[in-house]
Design a protein around this motif. Sequence first.
Motif, PDB file in Angstrom:
ATOM      1  N   GLY A  58      -9.984   2.427  -1.776  1.00  0.00           N
ATOM      2  CA  GLY A  58      -9.483   1.999  -3.075  1.00  0.00           C
ATOM      3  C   GLY A  58      -8.153   2.623  -3.450  1.00  0.00           C
ATOM      4  O   GLY A  58      -7.810   2.741  -4.631  1.00  0.00           O
ATOM      5  N   LYS A  59      -7.377   3.027  -2.464  1.00  0.00           N
ATOM      6  CA  LYS A  59      -6.091   3.683  -2.699  1.00  0.00           C
ATOM      7  C   LYS A  59      -4.942   2.750  -2.313  1.00  0.00           C
ATOM      8  O   LYS A  59      -5.150   1.700  -1.693  1.00  0.00           O
ATOM      9  N   SER A  60      -3.740   3.174  -2.678  1.00  0.00           N
ATOM     10  CA  SER A  60      -2.548   2.361  -2.371  1.00  0.00           C
ATOM     11  C   SER A  60      -1.466   3.216  -1.708  1.00  0.00           C
ATOM     12  O   SER A  60      -0.274   2.990  -1.909  1.00  0.00           O
ATOM     13  N   THR A  61      -1.877   4.183  -0.938  1.00  0.00           N
ATOM     14  CA  THR A  61      -0.945   5.073  -0.242  1.00  0.00           C
ATOM     15  C   THR A  61      -0.021   4.272   0.667  1.00  0.00           C
ATOM     16  O   THR A  61      -0.484   3.435   1.447  1.00  0.00           O
ATOM     17  N   PRO A  62       1.296   4.501   0.593  1.00  0.00           N
ATOM     18  CA  PRO A  62       2.216   3.733   1.428  1.00  0.00           C
ATOM     19  C   PRO A  62       2.128   4.133   2.900  1.00  0.00           C
ATOM     20  O   PRO A  62       1.924   5.300   3.234  1.00  0.00           O
ATOM     21  N   VAL A  63       2.272   3.134   3.775  1.00  0.00           N
ATOM     22  CA  VAL A  63       2.224   3.332   5.224  1.00  0.00           C
ATOM     23  C   VAL A  63       3.567   2.923   5.810  1.00  0.00           C
ATOM     24  O   VAL A  63       4.084   1.828   5.517  1.00  0.00           O
ATOM     25  N   TYR A  64       4.122   3.791   6.640  1.00  0.00           N
ATOM     26  CA  TYR A  64       5.420   3.547   7.275  1.00  0.00           C
ATOM     27  C   TYR A  64       5.265   3.639   8.792  1.00  0.00           C
ATOM     28  O   TYR A  64       4.633   4.551   9.301  1.00  0.00           O
ATOM     29  N   VAL A  65       5.868   2.705   9.488  1.00  0.00           N
ATOM     30  CA  VAL A  65       5.785   2.670  10.949  1.00  0.00           C
ATOM     31  C   VAL A  65       6.930   3.475  11.555  1.00  0.00           C
ATOM     32  O   VAL A  65       8.082   3.378  11.113  1.00  0.00           O
ATOM     33  N   GLY A  66       6.585   4.274  12.559  1.00  0.00           N
ATOM     34  CA  GLY A  66       7.580   5.110  13.216  1.00  0.00           C
ATOM     35  C   GLY A  66       7.770   4.754  14.673  1.00  0.00           C
ATOM     36  O   GLY A  66       7.770   3.575  15.055  1.00  0.00           O
ATOM     37  N   GLY A  89     -14.133  -2.004  18.250  1.00  0.00           N
ATOM     38  CA  GLY A  89     -14.366  -3.438  18.353  1.00  0.00           C
ATOM     39  C   GLY A  89     -15.070  -4.023  17.136  1.00  0.00           C
ATOM     40  O   GLY A  89     -15.709  -5.078  17.232  1.00  0.00           O
ATOM     41  N   MET A  90     -14.926  -3.371  15.986  1.00  0.00           N
ATOM     42  CA  MET A  90     -15.594  -3.837  14.766  1.00  0.00           C
ATOM     43  C   MET A  90     -14.895  -5.054  14.154  1.00  0.00           C
ATOM     44  O   MET A  90     -15.477  -5.770  13.341  1.00  0.00           O
ATOM     45  N   ASN A  91     -13.631  -5.276  14.533  1.00  0.00           N
ATOM     46  CA  ASN A  91     -12.875  -6.441  14.035  1.00  0.00           C
ATOM     47  C   ASN A  91     -12.910  -6.535  12.515  1.00  0.00           C
ATOM     48  O   ASN A  91     -13.280  -7.554  11.930  1.00  0.00           O
ATOM     49  N   TYR A  92     -12.516  -5.443  11.875  1.00  0.00           N
ATOM     50  CA  TYR A  92     -12.442  -5.428  10.417  1.00  0.00           C
ATOM     51  C   TYR A  92     -11.395  -6.428   9.929  1.00  0.00           C
ATOM     52  O   TYR A  92     -10.447  -6.760  10.652  1.00  0.00           O
ATOM     53  N   PRO A  93     -11.532  -6.914   8.697  1.00  0.00           N
ATOM     54  CA  PRO A  93     -10.553  -7.880   8.183  1.00  0.00           C
ATOM     55  C   PRO A  93      -9.164  -7.265   8.045  1.00  0.00           C
ATOM     56  O   PRO A  93      -9.019  -6.046   7.909  1.00  0.00           O
ATOM     57  N   GLU A  94      -8.178  -8.123   8.074  1.00  0.00           N
ATOM     58  CA  GLU A  94      -6.796  -7.662   7.907  1.00  0.00           C
ATOM     59  C   GLU A  94      -6.624  -7.024   6.532  1.00  0.00           C
ATOM     60  O   GLU A  94      -7.171  -7.506   5.534  1.00  0.00           O
ATOM     61  N   PRO A  95      -5.879  -5.932   6.448  1.00  0.00           N
ATOM     62  CA  PRO A  95      -5.619  -5.341   5.133  1.00  0.00           C
ATOM     63  C   PRO A  95      -4.778  -6.277   4.267  1.00  0.00           C
ATOM     64  O   PRO A  95      -4.020  -7.105   4.781  1.00  0.00           O
ATOM     65  N   LYS A  96      -4.923  -6.121   2.971  1.00  0.00           N
ATOM     66  CA  LYS A  96      -4.192  -6.993   2.042  1.00  0.00           C
ATOM     67  C   LYS A  96      -2.735  -6.583   1.909  1.00  0.00           C
ATOM     68  O   LYS A  96      -1.856  -7.427   1.751  1.00  0.00           O
ATOM     69  N   GLU A  97      -2.485  -5.285   1.953  1.00  0.00           N
ATOM     70  CA  GLU A  97      -1.123  -4.782   1.772  1.00  0.00           C
ATOM     71  C   GLU A  97      -0.374  -4.713   3.096  1.00  0.00           C
ATOM     72  O   GLU A  97      -0.961  -4.395   4.136  1.00  0.00           O
ATOM     73  N   GLU A  98       0.906  -4.980   3.043  1.00  0.00           N
ATOM     74  CA  GLU A  98       1.778  -4.853   4.203  1.00  0.00           C
ATOM     75  C   GLU A  98       2.251  -3.401   4.339  1.00  0.00           C
ATOM     76  O   GLU A  98       2.224  -2.639   3.374  1.00  0.00           O
ATOM     77  N   ALA A  99       2.688  -3.056   5.532  1.00  0.00           N
ATOM     78  CA  ALA A  99       3.348  -1.764   5.704  1.00  0.00           C
ATOM     79  C   ALA A  99       4.664  -1.769   4.939  1.00  0.00           C
ATOM     80  O   ALA A  99       5.274  -2.827   4.716  1.00  0.00           O
ATOM     81  N   GLN A 100       5.100  -0.591   4.532  1.00  0.00           N
ATOM     82  CA  GLN A 100       6.367  -0.470   3.813  1.00  0.00           C
ATOM     83  C   GLN A 100       7.537  -0.705   4.760  1.00  0.00           C
ATOM     84  O   GLN A 100       7.453  -0.439   5.956  1.00  0.00           O
TER      85      GLN A 100
END
Length: 321
Positions: A58-66, A89-100
């Motif tokens: 339930g958080k909105s911590t930003p994610v940045y790709v390096g 291999g749980m194939n969780y759903p795609e996250p709603k938020e995009e990476a920053q």
Amino acid sequence: MEKRKFIIDTDTASDDAVALLMALEWEDVEVEAVTIVSGNMPVEQGSINARYTIELCGKSTPVYVGADKPLEKKREHADWFHGPDGMGGMNYPEPKEEAQKGSAIDVLVESFKERPGEITLVTLGPLTNIALAINKDPSIVSCIKKIVVMGGSSCSVGNVTPAAEYNIWCDPEAADIVFNSGHPDITMVGWELCRGNANITEDEMEYVYSFKTSKGDFTIDCNKHALESSQNWLGDPGLGLPDPVAMSVALDDSVVLKQSRHNVKVVLDGPSRGMTIVDQLHVGENEPNIDEHWSNTTRNINICWELDSNKWKEVLYSTLK
């Protein structure tokens, strides 16, 4: 309550995700950013896994790709250990938020420079992003409050070669840069600390399921492939969780029973490439100083030798209930 500030650098697969969850759920910690490095997973999948975990909490911590590859070494991943998606291999759903947008390396430099002495860095993957940030602006070293590294092995066996632990093996040149950066408070939590009594047993997994929480179920479910690997490949009795063990040290250092400071060198070539050699007896500091590699050395790394297995598990459980 004034919260401690963390930045977590990760190659997010199943045990990384649990470590990330622990920090997100810890009462007095604010995770300022998550930076993604190539390692267990390609950075694209690592980003997806991190963002899914953040949303689960339930958080909105930003994610940045390096960095999407090591400094010099051939790129390798660990789908053979964590499953094709890194999450068993749980194939969780795609996250709603995009990476920053923007580079994780730039975010690391800017964050530490803007708030010197305030942010603890916890690394759960290869140290490529951190080395690149240091190379870009060496002055950030003095700005980082402390560094907790899940990586290496202290006078013990490796888990990807007989000598080397996976995170350091993936990019030994990066580890060498970080370990020799001059930062006064780098703590190495070796993978061996998640073994034996620190493993999560079958009964303890059932105990976590008994919480009947989405976070508890997630913790065990996404690590089922890792459990098989731990038991069938490494011969461990249960589930080894090296990243959550390291995170428990970052969250509550009272889990550490024995720690001391030593010179640590990273092997950069040959069959021991990626090995972390710990000068346990401080022989490099003392006479006769006859070896070119082990003369007049200084202690650069805090080594965790022993943890309270029950206490580390209580730290984990407290974030899942």
